[in-house]
Design a protein around this motif. Structure first.
Motif, PDB file in Angstrom:
ATOM      1  N   ARG A   1      93.166  79.180  58.260  1.00  0.00           N
ATOM      2  CA  ARG A   1      91.962  79.895  57.812  1.00  0.00           C
ATOM      3  C   ARG A   1      92.140  80.258  56.348  1.00  0.00           C
ATOM      4  NH1 ARG A   1      90.741  84.376  62.546  1.00  0.00           N
ATOM      5  NH2 ARG A   1      91.128  82.991  64.296  1.00  0.00           N
ATOM      6  N   ILE A   2      91.127  79.964  55.550  1.00  0.00           N
ATOM      7  CA  ILE A   2      91.191  80.250  54.118  1.00  0.00           C
ATOM      8  C   ILE A   2      89.897  80.948  53.706  1.00  0.00           C
ATOM      9  CG2 ILE A   2      91.310  79.237  51.812  1.00  0.00           C
ATOM     10  CD1 ILE A   2      93.043  77.017  53.080  1.00  0.00           C
ATOM     11  N   VAL A   3      90.040  82.016  52.934  1.00  0.00           N
ATOM     12  CA  VAL A   3      88.889  82.798  52.488  1.00  0.00           C
ATOM     13  C   VAL A   3      88.832  82.805  50.965  1.00  0.00           C
ATOM     14  CG1 VAL A   3      87.924  85.136  52.398  1.00  0.00           C
ATOM     15  CG2 VAL A   3      88.892  84.269  54.539  1.00  0.00           C
ATOM     16  N   GLN A   4      87.625  82.611  50.428  1.00  0.00           N
ATOM     17  CA  GLN A   4      87.351  82.770  48.996  1.00  0.00           C
ATOM     18  C   GLN A   4      86.344  83.901  48.888  1.00  0.00           C
ATOM     19  OE1 GLN A   4      87.943  80.415  45.798  1.00  0.00           O
ATOM     20  NE2 GLN A   4      87.769  82.591  45.358  1.00  0.00           N
ATOM     21  N   ARG A   5      86.685  84.946  48.144  1.00  0.00           N
ATOM     22  CA  ARG A   5      85.771  86.080  47.963  1.00  0.00           C
ATOM     23  C   ARG A   5      85.309  86.127  46.526  1.00  0.00           C
ATOM     24  NH1 ARG A   5      87.673  91.399  49.951  1.00  0.00           N
ATOM     25  NH2 ARG A   5      85.459  91.801  50.121  1.00  0.00           N
ATOM     26  N   ARG A   6      84.050  86.444  46.343  1.00  0.00           N
ATOM     27  CA  ARG A   6      83.442  86.517  45.019  1.00  0.00           C
ATOM     28  C   ARG A   6      83.038  87.950  44.732  1.00  0.00           C
ATOM     29  NH1 ARG A   6      80.788  82.585  41.317  1.00  0.00           N
ATOM     30  NH2 ARG A   6      80.643  83.885  39.493  1.00  0.00           N
ATOM     31  N   GLY A   7      83.341  88.413  43.549  1.00  0.00           N
ATOM     32  CA  GLY A   7      82.913  89.741  43.151  1.00  0.00           C
ATOM     33  C   GLY A   7      83.919  90.825  43.449  1.00  0.00           C
ATOM     34  N   VAL A   8      85.130  90.437  43.822  1.00  0.00           N
ATOM     35  CA  VAL A   8      86.179  91.413  44.091  1.00  0.00           C
ATOM     36  C   VAL A   8      86.709  91.965  42.773  1.00  0.00           C
ATOM     37  CG1 VAL A   8      88.445  91.774  45.143  1.00  0.00           C
ATOM     38  CG2 VAL A   8      86.764  90.310  46.266  1.00  0.00           C
ATOM     39  N   SER A   9      86.785  91.104  41.761  1.00  0.00           N
ATOM     40  CA  SER A   9      87.231  91.546  40.439  1.00  0.00           C
ATOM     41  C   SER A   9      86.019  92.024  39.631  1.00  0.00           C
ATOM     42  CB  SER A   9      87.916  90.395  39.702  1.00  0.00           C
ATOM     43  OG  SER A   9      86.970  89.392  39.405  1.00  0.00           O
TER      44      SER A   9
ATOM     45  N   LEU B   1      81.319  74.874  45.959  1.00  0.00           N
ATOM     46  CA  LEU B   1      81.204  76.225  46.483  1.00  0.00           C
ATOM     47  C   LEU B   1      82.382  77.092  46.052  1.00  0.00           C
ATOM     48  CD1 LEU B   1      79.380  78.007  48.387  1.00  0.00           C
ATOM     49  CD2 LEU B   1      80.931  77.377  50.219  1.00  0.00           C
ATOM     50  N   LEU B   2      83.582  76.558  46.049  1.00  0.00           N
ATOM     51  CA  LEU B   2      84.813  77.291  45.778  1.00  0.00           C
ATOM     52  C   LEU B   2      85.329  77.042  44.373  1.00  0.00           C
ATOM     53  CD1 LEU B   2      86.654  76.161  49.028  1.00  0.00           C
ATOM     54  CD2 LEU B   2      85.278  78.232  48.737  1.00  0.00           C
ATOM     55  N   ARG B   3      86.276  77.868  43.958  1.00  0.00           N
ATOM     56  CA  ARG B   3      87.006  77.594  42.715  1.00  0.00           C
ATOM     57  C   ARG B   3      87.905  76.379  42.933  1.00  0.00           C
ATOM     58  NH1 ARG B   3      89.088  83.288  40.111  1.00  0.00           N
ATOM     59  NH2 ARG B   3      87.042  83.908  39.383  1.00  0.00           N
ATOM     60  N   GLN B   4      88.228  75.689  41.851  1.00  0.00           N
ATOM     61  CA  GLN B   4      89.060  74.481  41.969  1.00  0.00           C
ATOM     62  C   GLN B   4      90.425  74.774  42.572  1.00  0.00           C
ATOM     63  OE1 GLN B   4      86.564  72.300  41.989  1.00  0.00           O
ATOM     64  NE2 GLN B   4      88.119  70.907  41.264  1.00  0.00           N
ATOM     65  N   GLY B   5      91.016  75.904  42.227  1.00  0.00           N
ATOM     66  CA  GLY B   5      92.312  76.261  42.804  1.00  0.00           C
ATOM     67  C   GLY B   5      92.227  76.456  44.314  1.00  0.00           C
ATOM     68  N   LYS B   6      91.114  77.008  44.766  1.00  0.00           N
ATOM     69  CA  LYS B   6      90.932  77.217  46.199  1.00  0.00           C
ATOM     70  C   LYS B   6      90.694  75.881  46.896  1.00  0.00           C
ATOM     71  CE  LYS B   6      90.983  80.838  47.679  1.00  0.00           C
ATOM     72  NZ  LYS B   6      92.023  81.703  48.283  1.00  0.00           N
ATOM     73  N   VAL B   7      90.005  74.957  46.229  1.00  0.00           N
ATOM     74  CA  VAL B   7      89.821  73.613  46.794  1.00  0.00           C
ATOM     75  C   VAL B   7      91.182  72.954  46.978  1.00  0.00           C
ATOM     76  CG1 VAL B   7      88.877  71.304  46.389  1.00  0.00           C
ATOM     77  CG2 VAL B   7      87.484  73.325  45.882  1.00  0.00           C
ATOM     78  N   ARG B   8      92.069  73.094  45.996  1.00  0.00           N
ATOM     79  CA  ARG B   8      93.425  72.541  46.116  1.00  0.00           C
ATOM     80  C   ARG B   8      94.186  73.206  47.259  1.00  0.00           C
ATOM     81  NH1 ARG B   8      92.895  72.564  40.494  1.00  0.00           N
ATOM     82  NH2 ARG B   8      93.970  74.556  40.300  1.00  0.00           N
TER      83      ARG B   8
END
Length: 112
Positions: A35-43, A59-66
């Motif tokens: 399970r992998i989560v990407q959250r937006r607006g935390v920073s 949809l995701l940042r490139q690092g999260k895609v990797r």
């Protein structure tokens, strides 16, 4: 399968959403191996764009895609399931980048 969720920083119940999605997949005969989560607006920088994807292409940042690709390779997952709906363009781009089908949960389970 790898389960991925993209959530606004305002959405506090994201863990519940992920658990419910995994349960729905298991009830349909699937096995979630990561399970992998990407959250937006935390920073501070992401607050104004909280409801928007990081990338219209993936949809995701490139690092999260990797990270997702690595998890899928490591676990030999046959599909990556997103809790979010994917556009056709996102589905095709993510499928190419991840080396396996990328689908939205509702599309996979045939429900809204």
């Amino acid at each position: 399968m790898v389960l991925v969720g993209f959530f606004s920083g305002k959405q506090k119940d994201y863990e519940t959403v992920m658990a419910e999605a995994a349960a729905r997949l298991a009830a349909d005969g699937g096995r979630v191996v990561a399970r992998i989560v990407q959250r937006r607006g935390v920073s501070d920088g992401g607050v104004r764009k909280m409801s928007l994807p990081f990338s219209s292409r993936t949809l995701l940042r490139q690092g999260k895609v990797r990270e997702v690709a690595h998890a899928a390779d490591r676990t030999d997952a046959d599909v990556v399931v997103f809790t979010n709906s994917l556009t056709e363009h996102q589905r095709l781009s993510l499928t190419a980048l991840l080396g396996r089908p990328a689908v939205g949960l509702a599309d996979l389970l045939g429900s809204g």
